[in-house]
Design a protein around this motif. Structure first.
Motif, PDB file in Angstrom:
ATOM      1  N   GLU A 230      52.503  68.965  24.510  1.00 44.41           N
ATOM      2  CA  GLU A 230      51.328  69.759  24.897  1.00 44.41           C
ATOM      3  C   GLU A 230      51.215  70.989  24.009  1.00 44.41           C
ATOM      4  O   GLU A 230      52.206  71.447  23.455  1.00 44.41           O
ATOM      5  N   ILE A 231      49.993  71.504  23.883  1.00 39.74           N
ATOM      6  CA  ILE A 231      49.792  72.730  23.122  1.00 39.74           C
ATOM      7  C   ILE A 231      50.653  73.836  23.726  1.00 39.74           C
ATOM      8  O   ILE A 231      51.448  74.471  23.078  1.00 39.74           O
ATOM      9  N   ARG A 232      50.457  74.091  24.965  1.00 45.01           N
ATOM     10  CA  ARG A 232      51.210  75.126  25.647  1.00 45.01           C
ATOM     11  C   ARG A 232      51.448  74.697  27.076  1.00 45.01           C
ATOM     12  O   ARG A 232      50.726  75.090  27.989  1.00 45.01           O
TER      13      ARG A 232
ATOM     14  N   ARG B 146      47.372  70.269  32.364  1.00 45.22           N
ATOM     15  CA  ARG B 146      48.241  70.651  31.256  1.00 45.22           C
ATOM     16  C   ARG B 146      47.564  71.484  30.165  1.00 45.22           C
ATOM     17  O   ARG B 146      47.947  71.418  29.007  1.00 45.22           O
ATOM     18  N   TRP B 147      46.499  72.178  30.524  1.00 44.83           N
ATOM     19  CA  TRP B 147      45.927  73.067  29.511  1.00 44.83           C
ATOM     20  C   TRP B 147      46.759  74.339  29.424  1.00 44.83           C
ATOM     21  O   TRP B 147      47.493  74.687  30.359  1.00 44.83           O
ATOM     22  N   CYS B 148      46.618  75.079  28.346  1.00 44.84           N
ATOM     23  CA  CYS B 148      47.325  76.341  28.219  1.00 44.84           C
ATOM     24  C   CYS B 148      46.889  77.270  29.356  1.00 44.84           C
ATOM     25  O   CYS B 148      45.708  77.297  29.719  1.00 44.84           O
TER      26      CYS B 148
ATOM     27  N   GLY C 297      39.801  78.243  29.034  1.00 44.02           N
ATOM     28  CA  GLY C 297      38.505  78.154  29.693  1.00 44.02           C
ATOM     29  C   GLY C 297      38.252  76.823  30.371  1.00 44.02           C
ATOM     30  O   GLY C 297      37.408  76.715  31.266  1.00 44.02           O
ATOM     31  N   ASP C 298      38.964  75.807  29.956  1.00 48.77           N
ATOM     32  CA  ASP C 298      38.765  74.487  30.540  1.00 48.77           C
ATOM     33  C   ASP C 298      39.018  74.486  32.050  1.00 48.77           C
ATOM     34  O   ASP C 298      38.404  73.713  32.787  1.00 48.77           O
ATOM     35  N   TYR C 299      39.913  75.358  32.494  1.00 50.38           N
ATOM     36  CA  TYR C 299      40.225  75.391  33.926  1.00 50.38           C
ATOM     37  C   TYR C 299      38.996  75.708  34.773  1.00 50.38           C
ATOM     38  O   TYR C 299      38.761  75.091  35.793  1.00 50.38           O
TER      39      TYR C 299
ATOM     40  N   ASN D  57      32.375  73.675  23.887  1.00 48.27           N
ATOM     41  CA  ASN D  57      32.361  74.256  22.554  1.00 48.27           C
ATOM     42  C   ASN D  57      33.252  75.491  22.507  1.00 48.27           C
ATOM     43  O   ASN D  57      32.879  76.552  23.012  1.00 48.27           O
ATOM     44  N   ASN D  58      34.416  75.362  21.888  1.00 46.64           N
ATOM     45  CA  ASN D  58      35.287  76.525  21.686  1.00 46.64           C
ATOM     46  C   ASN D  58      35.358  76.905  20.208  1.00 46.64           C
ATOM     47  O   ASN D  58      36.174  77.711  19.798  1.00 46.64           O
ATOM     48  N   MET D  59      34.505  76.280  19.426  1.00 51.90           N
ATOM     49  CA  MET D  59      34.395  76.582  17.989  1.00 51.90           C
ATOM     50  C   MET D  59      35.734  76.461  17.258  1.00 51.90           C
ATOM     51  O   MET D  59      35.970  77.182  16.292  1.00 51.90           O
TER      52      MET D  59
ATOM     53  N   PHE E  33      29.913  76.975  26.520  1.00 53.62           N
ATOM     54  CA  PHE E  33      30.707  77.908  25.719  1.00 53.62           C
ATOM     55  C   PHE E  33      32.064  78.018  26.403  1.00 53.62           C
ATOM     56  O   PHE E  33      32.152  78.399  27.571  1.00 53.62           O
ATOM     57  N   GLN E  34      33.122  77.683  25.702  1.00 57.16           N
ATOM     58  CA  GLN E  34      34.442  77.641  26.339  1.00 57.16           C
ATOM     59  C   GLN E  34      35.444  78.418  25.505  1.00 57.16           C
ATOM     60  O   GLN E  34      35.455  78.306  24.280  1.00 57.16           O
ATOM     61  N   ASN E  35      36.247  79.179  26.169  1.00 54.17           N
ATOM     62  CA  ASN E  35      37.215  79.998  25.453  1.00 54.17           C
ATOM     63  C   ASN E  35      38.522  79.233  25.240  1.00 54.17           C
ATOM     64  O   ASN E  35      39.109  78.717  26.181  1.00 54.17           O
TER      65      ASN E  35
ATOM     66  N   VAL F  37      44.104  80.367  22.944  1.00 54.18           N
ATOM     67  CA  VAL F  37      45.239  80.290  22.033  1.00 54.18           C
ATOM     68  C   VAL F  37      44.806  80.320  20.572  1.00 54.18           C
ATOM     69  O   VAL F  37      45.386  81.027  19.759  1.00 54.18           O
ATOM     70  N   PHE F  38      43.783  79.566  20.237  1.00 55.12           N
ATOM     71  CA  PHE F  38      43.428  79.472  18.822  1.00 55.12           C
ATOM     72  C   PHE F  38      42.114  80.153  18.440  1.00 55.12           C
ATOM     73  O   PHE F  38      41.785  80.234  17.263  1.00 55.12           O
ATOM     74  N   ASN F  39      41.353  80.592  19.436  1.00 52.98           N
ATOM     75  CA  ASN F  39      40.073  81.235  19.096  1.00 52.98           C
ATOM     76  C   ASN F  39      39.674  82.180  20.215  1.00 52.98           C
ATOM     77  O   ASN F  39      38.528  82.173  20.656  1.00 52.98           O
TER      78      ASN F  39
HETATM   79  S1  SF4 Z   1      44.659  74.973  22.764  1.00 56.00           S
HETATM   80 FE1  SF4 Z   1      42.880  76.151  23.417  1.00 56.00          FE
HETATM   81  S2  SF4 Z   1      41.403  74.641  24.217  1.00 56.00           S
HETATM   82 FE2  SF4 Z   1      43.418  73.660  24.113  1.00 56.00          FE
HETATM   83  S3  SF4 Z   1      44.284  73.920  26.179  1.00 56.00           S
HETATM   84 FE3  SF4 Z   1      45.050  75.604  24.878  1.00 56.00          FE
HETATM   85  S4  SF4 Z   1      43.584  77.278  25.229  1.00 56.00           S
HETATM   86 FE4  SF4 Z   1      42.614  75.403  25.950  1.00 56.00          FE
END
Ligand code: SF4
Ligand SMILES: Cc1ncc(C[n+]2csc(CCOP(=O)(O)OP(=O)(O)O)c2C)c(N)n1
Ligand SMILES: Cc1ncc(C[n+]2csc(CCOP(=O)(O)OP(=O)(O)O)c2C)c(N)n1
Ligand code: SF4
Ligand SMILES: [Mg+2]
Ligand SMILES: [Mg+2]
Lengths: 337, 623, 337, 623
Positions: free
Chosen positions: B56-58, C20-22, C26-28, C125-127, C202-204, C207-209
């Motif tokens: 997983e990413i994190r 399992r998102w970080c 924003g996906d949450y 879209n998290n660009m 629009f999603q944050n 971690v990467f953006n």
């Molecule tokens: S890498 Fe970015 S888009 Fe993917 S789960 Fe982590 S915070 Fe969300």
């Protein structure tokens, strides 16, 4: 780069390969327009490249005495992007049909447009799959009866100009195979544009979709249905120039100039940064039976991709010096044994 | 004997040690492992590393899914693998202990951050009771150390907030391990100040934590002894430590220089290949153009375009990407233009196990295109070998004007080894000449260009790039007339062209089979790609145990070495360990009708020496 | 189809799989919005399907207790089209990131939109490419420094709303991950639409953006930069509602209402047949730092694809009777031996 | 002996004749050939046909590139091929003569439209002098007939303009040939009025031309005799004449009925597969939904979606399309959903020879996906067999929940043969049950659904389609935990799943190897797909010449018949004719270590009986 530059002749641009389109196909007149244009552009054959996908249209490169590649279905814009980045010095033309460019190749097309790499894309739109003998294409009208749609197709067609504008195209034009001069004008403009240019060419497939564009392009229909866009001029047409295009409540419409007054007629400005007006114009006609604009919809300057990439290479070079392999291999630290 | 079996303690001098640093993704284990590797390299040890990233990413902190690990093996003798099982595990939290313990050799040392064994963390890791207390670590030598607390105390003087202070605990662990293996202090102090330059407080905190760890070892009397590992008898010279992906990127750059051609890379990001794109993107001053395409097809197609324009063109990807590129690579085969496709193989099928290695794309590399579409295949055998393999792939591509597939994998991609740097001027010249003038005459005796007229020696066609006066020509994917390259539907011509394309690839000059171990053995282990290290170590073990065994490792998978049939026929028994279901075995059986036995492993984890040894012994002992 | 229909609870729509998102992604909040909306829609879990490609966003189906497929990168719209044609009775949601939908999957996206098959597409879209750890995406701004663009990216970004409108989309909306209620509104509208609907979210990606959309979506910036489109209402915004959107010379612009007068302010009409006005609105902002519209840009009725296909099947059935294999095998003539 | 060697004339009764109608694309040769085939079928002859289309859409009139031909073989005995070489050539213009003459047997009859041999036409065809005059036809019996003129005269009375009149000259030719082979007149008259119904003048013109041709034969005294070919001893029953593509389309429809499932086809047009899309598009009243996708990837992906929804899903294409679908098919393998991929193989690599057949996608079907991604493969052997092969492919797909590849080719696709229609109720039931309820229990004893719990017999997983209450579940391409289908990165699980996927395909029940010819022979011809007819005819010839020879023809290429190894090991010599570079040979060699000899042909033209016979004799005679 010949020592004594001599103006070429159209015939110099022809190859020894027999042209193999069906007799009467609209592709012939496009080929002629291109061969006639080339000498005027005063470019060298060896610095000119035609790249295509697969389809009748895509046979084009075989008939131009330049460098050329007949690629695979849909991938010409991607192949051309690689070539243009590797060789920003070349004149690159990309040729394809409506199936090649808008069906299987749709994604490469829109990405090429947004990146603005310096290639000239000509989309021969005959609203049909010619080479595979007549299935409906992504530009075919709803209800089209073909071998693969015996009860009529259900797919709403793309409007290539709208798609291009939605994809950030910096140069978008349209022409048709019945007017050589206009084709040459549009191709010339496309060639002059730095960045990706796309020209939709209404093309007649006389075998599988004969007369599809007739309602607009036939001599006797042109006055009524062909709207010629000219930069800086009011958009007028009609047998007696009696009609004009106006903007009404956020959409473009055809109106009688007498009714709305000359001042209300939209003056065409291909150079607007905002593509909205060009988009509006692309929506004027809902099919090849209504007044339809041809000409340059949009021509704006923006960063050309390959040049920008070259600049980055130069900047890196300036900053870090010319890459030295010895030091690269040592760049993550070394030790002696 | 230099095996990894548990050894008696205390020992002052060790032949080798295998340490695995494990913690939460945020704990900086990769950094710690990397730095330990660097110091050991400078001391002259041989070494090999193997990082292990979470999928997983994190993943949520403290969970099993979030464990990140780094294994390093250092030795006073030459080694080729990071070792089967660690003898020392550094576990920064319960999840790390849980996820990694099964790998550790019985009797191995566990250095544990006991502060992290809170109820909450134990629960997150799925422990029902505290392993530090419930006797479950009895078979090991376990050293619980209050790393968080000591670190916090050590850095407090520098005014660091307790929360931030704990971030330095990886340096505490590094200090402790540095003391245990008598590594010098200075290089790490230097490293810290360079790495965190501009962030003074961080530097101070990390330095303090590192020193605290070092001092803790010396003063705590927890450990029976500390150890020394003498330098290995490596060939003298200048070394660096590279991962396979970096070596590949550098190999591509080197090939460009050796061929005096600009480099073009068309790529679409995908694990575990993305790093090559990243590395090459940062090397623009080498004349490298990278293009992040919209997808893998465009990536490959752009490389075809660049190759047509005269660049040394690459496309990098992993299995799913190669599966997408098949049609485009078929075009490249038909156009007979040079380019290199790099496939960093990962677990499949489909999305599979993106972060785990496999060697299961060999058959796709051979056959993943419609019709007869032959393509040379080259596979590196170790991280550093990726450099040479890249040059070899380019040599073949350029000399024979053909797309070439380079098959690396996720294991080579991320693991590293010391690399004795080659003298740049000893690298081969792989330059080619573009066609500059006519190569034929027409009936009227005028010069003409025949784009498919072949070099009689290599069967390669001329490479005439746009911009060359007079040589204007058209190429395409439809069958071409021999020599002229014009479209031809003629049956005899098609037969001839199919045969010519096949003959060209089949006749590519590649080095003879390389037989390691005992060339006169009756038993042989055959391998390709990243199994090399484990097979090599197995062969050494078997030889020490008195067995005669040969090792044939293929770098050129297509065409294979010309003498391979003869070489292999000389053995009575051959086994072939592969991280797939027997793909090379199939190729060899079909080609030479030899009954090679497959030893397959498809669990996403590279072979251990022990596994190959067991398979070899079973084969040797079989009737 | 349970006998005693009971209104479900958001929790009924959650699976037993750990999300399992970080932490902080924003996906949450999008997931929460979806789980909260479902009970309101009074639909059945067994008749609901989530289809996705690959990417962080594309993990979504695993967290919804419905039927679901985590497909392959970019292909979700095509998979969903097949499912929707085979099963017009289902509620189908398609989830993907900006890379998944606009890069590798761009072509399937635009073709789904033109065909108007009844699926609801949510584009997170998290660009950035999240899952592959931070390369620039087709919506990243020019100059973005990422692992694959250390000197800044050269690619002009797509504007997803413009692309969708250029591709004949019948329903296009936009929302953002900081406003659950607005998300629920947009998803509800998308669900109600017969045909392909696309909602850009629009999603944050923290971690990467991180903070990429902050200039618009952060509470304190909303008044100044978030323009809410509401059907039938003048398009106004600003701390004191002092700003409005007008059409000036064929493009949409922000103006001070005091300057131009209330009458000049554009009244939003999402139902216009011509997409030009919607397109104009999509061009208002040139990046996530300017006043940017959210809401429904366009919502028009047109032939839904699967239904039309069903009609053709029914018509064929009526005309030719229910297909009979015996007679099919005899349809090209037979003879007796 | 019933071979095609030149025979003495005049003969009243013939065992067989092979006629090739050749003319410009606009000359209606396909129609003429089709109609001659129909009448002959009705007369009870056995027959086989082979059309040959120009590669261009509409090549310039009168050129070699524009020649369209149709070969039909009719006989009074059972045949399996359209014959190696025509004994009669009908040539409507110089180009047709030039393009086709080399095919005709020495001494064969040439019926030539002499009117077309104008200077301009001769030049277009590349003749330097008129072959009708320069003696170049001396080895043949040549019959120049002024077809254009006579046709024009014959239709003039109906007021048809001369230009239009000439359009009927193909019916003149048909009349003449009908007379020569004593075919009845009525069926063609009927055919004309049906075919052109509503266009009275056309009907009259064609009728007149046809009669004129017939009468010309009778009165012109040009021909020595006319011929009769008695009915062949075919099994009695109702026959139709089908091409392979039509039989495939019907097979798909039949499979839908036999499985009681709606049919979904996702396709993108490509030669020579498009006709299946066309045929199925016209069968909506069978509940067939066709979807013309934006590309091949979307076509395959839509089929995956439809299969998930419970349809019997197909995707049809040719080699380049399969090369594009690789990644998507890998997903289907991982999802374990039923679907059928139909590949009508054509000449390659790349765009290759789109209108010519090859059998060179076998390896791609086996291996054209990344990682271990096994897929069953089925191949029809004759046009009519395409029907059964489609049902067989669906049977496997449905029963084992797997994508299945069906490999036809451009030869089967367009050629035709009489087909004894099966009794529809004798066709197999291939229905499957969707999962309707829970198949497991959790720790609390509650019912749960395990989407990857396997049927112990077939190893198939349950097919639970959306809309089924309670069985909500998620599937995907990441590795799945055994039984639950949840994402799993566990090494042991991955190993297990790889093995399960392989075992499922390997264990598919397929019929035992079918041995034709002499089962006790020491020599065997092994084949697959469309070479069946030519091999079958070769075996008959060899047997007549006193050789013992067996013929093993594979329909199931993966898995192969369980007894195949045993069967093949029983032969001393095996040859394998394939229209590729030895792909089945490679599979057999790898699997059974048998030294099967490849007989390869890659010129875009199917094997002739003569070619296989020569290869067989060489092999038989070899030491
Ligand atoms: S890498 Fe970015 S888009 Fe993917 S789960 Fe982590 S915070 Fe969300
Ligand atoms: C991968 C692949 N898929 C399908 C085809 C078959 N094919 C060739 S051209 C074509 C479409 C032709 O239509 P268009 O692009 O509009 O060109 P036109 O012939 O009308 O000029 C198709 C479907 C192919 N050659 N390759
Ligand atoms: C065929 C293929 N190519 C590349 C990848 C690698 N990949 C996975 S997700 C992804 C992009 C992710 O970005 P986005 O779609 O924006 O989703 P996010 O993670 O940002 O939500 C890429 C390139 C893949 N899985 N498959
Ligand atoms: S099929 Fe149509 S497009 Fe193709 S060559 Fe013929 S007329 Fe032109
Ligand atoms: Mg077309
Ligand atoms: Mg993204």
């Amino acid at each position: 780069m010949t020592d004594t530059p001599m103006r070429t002749q159209p015939a110099d641009w022809a190859t020894d390969q027999e042209v193999r389109w069906c007799p009467g196909c609209g592709d012939y007149s496009i080929l002629t327009a291109m061969r006639m244009l080339m000498p005027e552009l005063e470019v060298d054959r060896e610095n000119t490249v035609f790249i295509s996908g697969i389809g009748c249209a895509a046979r084009f490169p075989y008939y131009m005495n330049t460098y050329g590649m007949h690629g695979i279905h849909g991938r010409a814009p991607a192949i051309a992007t690689g070539l243009a980045m590797a060789r920003p010095d070349l004149d690159i033309w990309v040729i394809g049909g409506d199936g090649d460019m808008m069906s299987i190749g749709g994604n490469h097309l829109i990405h090429a447009l947004r990146r603005n790499v310096n290639i000239n894309i000509l989309l021969f739109n005959n609203m049909i799959y010619g080479l595979t003998k007549g299935q409906f294409s992504p530009t075919s009208e709803v209800g089209k009866v073909t071998k693969s749609s015996p009860m009529g197709s259900l797919d709403a067609p793309f409007n290539p100009v709208s798609v291009a504008l939605g994809a950030e195209a910096s140069f978008v034009a349209r022409t048709h195979d019945m007017d050589r001069q206009h084709m040459m004008d549009m191709f010339r403009r496309a060639h002059a544009h730095k960045g990706t240019s796309i020209v939709e060419v209404f093309q007649n497939c006389n075998v599988f979709n004969d007369g599809a564009w007739e309602g607009i392009t036939k001599k006797q229909n042109r006055n009524a249905n062909l709207i010629s866009l000219e930069h800086g001029k009011p958009i007028r047409f009609g047998v007696d120039d009696e009609l004009g295009v106006i903007i009404d409540n956020g959409v473009a419409k055809v109106a009688s100039v007498a009714d709305v007054g000359e001042a209300a007629v939209l003056v065409h400005d291909e150079g607007k940064t905002d593509p909205s007006t060009a988009f509006m114009l692309s929506r004027l006609a809902r099919g090849p039976f209504e007044p339809t604009p041809v000409g340059v919809f949009r021509a704006v300057e923006r960063l050309e991709y390959a040049t920008s990439s070259t600049s980055q290479l130069a900047m890196a070079h300036n900053e870090k010096g010319s890459g030295d392999l010895e030091s690269l291999l040592r760049s993550r630290g070394t030790w002696q044994v | 004997m230099t095996d990894t079996a548990p050894r008696e303690l205390p020992l002052q001098e060790l032949a080798e040690v295998i340490i695995r640093f494990a913690g939460d993704s945020g704990d900086g284990m990769q950094l710690t492992g990397d730095q330990f590797t660097s110091i050991s390299a400078a001391l002259g040890n041989d070494l090999a590393t193997l990082p292990e990233f979470p999928a997983e990413i994190r993943a949520p902190q403290g969970t099993l899914a979030g464990v990140s690990a780094f294994q390093v093996r250092i030795s006073d003798f030459a080694i080729t693998t990071p070792g089967d099982a660690p003898t020392v595990l550094v576990a920064m939290n319960p999840a790390a202990l849980k996820a990694q313990l099964h790998n550790v050799v019985q009797g191995g040392a566990l250095i544990i951050n006991s502060d992290a064994f809170t109820e909450r963390n134990l629960e997150k890791a799925g422990y029902e009771s505290n392993p530090l207390e419930d006797g479950s670590l009895d078979g090991y030598r376990s050293y619980p150390v209050a790393m968080s607390q000591i670190t916090r105390d050590a850095v407090a003087v520098h005014g660091v907030k307790p929360r931030d202070a704990e971030r330095s605990k990886n340096f505490f662990a590094l200090g402790l391990i540095s003391w245990m293996y008598t590594r010098p202090v200075e290089p790490t102090i230097e490293f810290i100040s360079k790495k965190f330059s501009g962030r003074d407080q961080v530097i101070k905190a990390n330095e303090a934590a590192f020193q605290a760890g070092y001092n803790f070892g010396e003063t705590a009397e927890l450990f029976e002894s500390h150890y020394e590992i003498k330098p290995a008898p490596l060939r003298s010279g200048e070394y660096t430590n590279v991962t396979g992906n970096t070596a590949l990127a550098w190999g591509c750059v080197a090939a460009g220089q050796l061929a005096r051609l600009p480099i073009f890379l068309g790529s679409y990001p995908i694990t575990p290949a993305s790093d090559i794109l990243h590395d090459l993107s940062a090397l623009k001053h080498f004349g490298v153009r990278t293009f992040q395409a919209e997808d893998e097809i465009a990536a490959a197609a752009s490389a075809v375009g660049a190759a047509f324009g005269g660049a040394l063109a690459f496309t990098t990807t992993s299995g799913p990407g190669v599966a997408l590129k098949g049609e485009t690579l078929g075009l490249a085969v038909s156009l007979e233009l040079p380019m290199v496709i790099i496939d960093i193989q990962r677990g499949g099928p489909s999305t599979g196990l993106p972060t785990k290695p496999e060697q299961a794309d060999l058959m796709m590399a051979m056959y993943g295109r419609h019709s007869e579409s032959p393509m040379p295949i080259v596979a590196p055998r170790s991280p550093a070998d990726c450099f040479d393999a890249a040059i070899e792939a380019c040599r073949i591509a350029l000399r024979y004007r053909t797309p070439v597939m380079l098959l690396s994998d996720g294991y080579l991609a991320t693991s590293s080894e010391p690399w004795l740097l080659p003298a740049v001027d000893s690298l081969p010249d792989i330059g080619v000449e573009f066609q500059k003038g006519f190569n034929g005459t027409n009936e009227d005796g005028e010069g003409i260009f025949l784009p498919y007229l072949r070099d009689p020696e290599t069967l390669a066609r001329p490479w005439a790039i746009p911009g060359t006066p007079d040589l204007m020509h058209r190429v395409g994917g439809i069958e071409k007339e021999d020599e002229t390259g014009n479209i031809s539907y003629d049956p005899e011509n098609h037969q001839k062209m199919v045969e010519l394309r096949a003959a060209k690839i089949e006749a590519i000059e590649v080095p003879d089979a390389d037989i390691a171990g005992d060339a006169d053995a009756s038993f042989c282990i055959l391998g390709w790609g990243s199994t090399w290290g484990a097979i090599d170590a197995t062969v050494a073990r078997l030889q020490e145990a008195g067995h005669k065994v040969a090792h044939v490792h293929l770098r050129n998978l297509n065409p294979m070495p010309k003498d391979l049939g003869e070489v292999l026929s000389g053995f009575e028994k051959i086994i072939c360990p592969e991280m797939n279901n027997g793909q090379l075995v199939n190729l060899i059986r079909a080609k030479f009708l030899l009954d090679v036995k497959a030893v397959n492993k498809m669990n996403g984890v590279p072979f251990t020496t022990g596994e190959i040894e067991a398979a070899a012994l079973a084969a040797i002992e079989a009737p």
